[in-house]
Design a protein around this motif. Sequence first.
Motif, PDB file in Angstrom:
ATOM      1  N   SER A  78       0.829  -1.215   0.000  1.00 24.55           N
ATOM      2  CA  SER A  78       0.000   0.000   0.000  1.00 24.55           C
ATOM      3  C   SER A  78       0.859   1.259   0.000  1.00 24.55           C
ATOM      4  CB  SER A  78      -0.946  -0.002   1.204  1.00 24.55           C
ATOM      5  OG  SER A  78      -0.218  -0.090   2.419  1.00 24.55           O
ATOM      6  N   VAL A 126       1.820   1.801  -3.590  1.00 27.44           N
ATOM      7  CA  VAL A 126       0.688   2.348  -4.334  1.00 27.44           C
ATOM      8  C   VAL A 126       0.499   3.831  -4.032  1.00 27.44           C
ATOM      9  CG1 VAL A 126      -1.825   2.250  -4.608  1.00 27.44           C
ATOM     10  CG2 VAL A 126      -0.487   0.127  -4.539  1.00 27.44           C
ATOM     11  N   ALA A 127       0.658   4.211  -2.761  1.00 24.88           N
ATOM     12  CA  ALA A 127       0.506   5.625  -2.395  1.00 24.88           C
ATOM     13  C   ALA A 127       1.524   6.485  -3.125  1.00 24.88           C
ATOM     14  CB  ALA A 127       0.662   5.788  -0.882  1.00 24.88           C
ATOM     15  N   ALA A 186       0.408   6.996  -6.698  1.00 21.47           N
ATOM     16  CA  ALA A 186      -0.956   7.494  -6.878  1.00 21.47           C
ATOM     17  C   ALA A 186      -0.986   8.730  -7.773  1.00 21.47           C
ATOM     18  CB  ALA A 186      -1.584   7.813  -5.529  1.00 21.47           C
ATOM     19  N   SER A 202      -4.147  10.180  -8.287  1.00 22.98           N
ATOM     20  CA  SER A 202      -5.392  10.854  -7.921  1.00 22.98           C
ATOM     21  C   SER A 202      -5.554  10.846  -6.415  1.00 22.98           C
ATOM     22  CB  SER A 202      -6.593  10.154  -8.572  1.00 22.98           C
ATOM     23  OG  SER A 202      -6.814   8.886  -7.995  1.00 22.98           O
ATOM     24  N   LEU A 243      -8.207  10.024  -4.710  1.00 20.02           N
ATOM     25  CA  LEU A 243      -8.942   8.849  -4.241  1.00 20.02           C
ATOM     26  C   LEU A 243      -7.995   7.674  -4.018  1.00 20.02           C
ATOM     27  CD1 LEU A 243     -11.634   7.535  -3.569  1.00 20.02           C
ATOM     28  CD2 LEU A 243     -11.879   6.942  -5.998  1.00 20.02           C
ATOM     29  N   VAL A 244      -7.092   7.442  -4.968  1.00 18.35           N
ATOM     30  CA  VAL A 244      -6.144   6.335  -4.840  1.00 18.35           C
ATOM     31  C   VAL A 244      -5.213   6.574  -3.652  1.00 18.35           C
ATOM     32  CG1 VAL A 244      -4.216   5.133  -5.947  1.00 18.35           C
ATOM     33  CG2 VAL A 244      -6.250   5.728  -7.280  1.00 18.35           C
ATOM     34  N   ALA A 304      -7.128   6.049  -0.313  1.00 17.03           N
ATOM     35  CA  ALA A 304      -7.421   4.624  -0.129  1.00 17.03           C
ATOM     36  C   ALA A 304      -6.152   3.854   0.248  1.00 17.03           C
ATOM     37  CB  ALA A 304      -8.035   4.049  -1.406  1.00 17.03           C
ATOM     38  N   ALA A 305      -5.044   4.187  -0.402  1.00 21.07           N
ATOM     39  CA  ALA A 305      -3.784   3.512  -0.078  1.00 21.07           C
ATOM     40  C   ALA A 305      -3.353   3.808   1.343  1.00 21.07           C
ATOM     41  CB  ALA A 305      -2.699   3.948  -1.064  1.00 21.07           C
TER      42      ALA A 305
END
Length: 503
Positions: free
Chosen positions: A102, A105-106, A109, A111, A113-114, A117-118
């Motif tokens: 995660s 992913v952050a 990112a 956006s 939202l992503v 969420a991450a």
Amino acid sequence: MSAADTTDTTDTTDTTATASRPGVALAALAGAQFTVMLATSIVNVALPQIRAGVGLSESGTTWTVNAYGLAFGALLLAGGRAADLLGRRRVLLAGLMVFGASSLVAGLAGSSLVLIAARAVQGLGAAAIAPAALALMMGLFPPGPGRGRALGVWGAVSGAGGAAGVLLGGVLTQAWGWPWIFHVVAVGAFLVLAAAAAFVPRAPGAGGGHFDLLGTLTVTAALTALVWGLTTARRTGWTDTAVLASFALAAGLLATFVLVERRHPNPLLPPRLLRTGRLAAGNLLMALLGSVWIALFFFLPLYQQQVLGSSPLITGVGQLPLAAANMLGSAFAPRISRRLGTTVTVTGALLTEAAGLWWLSRISADGSYLVDVLSPSLLIGLGLSTAFVQLTALSVEGVAPRDAGLAGGLVNTTRQVGGAIGLAVLATLAGAATARASVQQPHLEALTAGYRTAFAVSAVVLAVTAALAPLLTRCTTARPTRPTRPTGAGSWPALRDTTREHH
């Protein structure tokens, strides 16, 4: 599913070989705790750059921080119980995998939202890591001087993780850009994962019983509603309809949780745990300490950047003396406690930190780091680390091995929830003080007035906590259980005095 069927048979580490090198295993576990604490503070100084990079709104910027803390605080009890039932090493490794993925992913990112969420999934991973790592450490070091030294290491990396987050956040943001704060955390998590897989032995068999799914859902939802209300109150005010509704929902869910626990044969929070040693006292004091701890790392960098005009890099470097004092206090805390006793050590540490915060409440708008920040930071670091080590020890004192993960989850929960409450209240008071001062004073003077208020109230909270410590940390043990009429295995007895003094 019974925990008897979920013994950690997939772990093939040579326990005997690894047990002969407990220091190496402790280093891996401390690395896991450091990584969790690092992720808590590393985004703070990079928020302006993150906001510009992914187009965050004002509320989105807030939730970049809150999403992690919300998931972390709400899921810690569940993470601790899962560690006890499913195997602590297994849960630790899974948490590190989720945390690292995660974080990656952050950093990638594109956006808001992503990114948010991450960060929430990052908090989920942290909620599995923290209690499992603490429980594994307790299993490696039985009560005695060895555990005291291990807790000293634990306190050092916990406090240093918060300070290092500010430093690394500033360095990485200024050198390579904000995505690298997440990439570095991801790399760190995967390195710790490899070390834990190689050197941390699997714990003895998992505890018996079934997982309390309904209790887990109700308490997680209650903590989510509570922390969401507190974090939202900082932005919208305490009388906002949504904030009040979240508090009402949290109260209702907590009441439901108590009813569920009274009837469940294997409750998430067994009543035996609350009657163990000084666990309840340690958790209450830890909540009060947490209310000041998290706020400190929120307000101090803001003062350095917004008032003193420090860059993210200089702000981060300015945290090094505090981190060094923290490590020093953690190293000497067990030794001091053996010489003076737990009560005197905890009380003295809290008063030392309170003195540092009161000194910090004397900051000025035309001050400097050397005059206004450096010396009080040293006092705060010494007091904070010593108190943290001793209160962690109190919060796991006398806990049976089968409940070690849950005890670790509980003490982390009280610190996180206490921190959310403290930050929300202190941010409101600081904002009100700034608003009043801005009527007649320049902007920087008004900001400084708000920060002074936050530090002064923090000092008062710790002074009150120090006054409570001698009353709560007396040596107590559970009385032998008297014969009573038969009840369900998970029934919560009526509240009564179950302790006695030992002099």
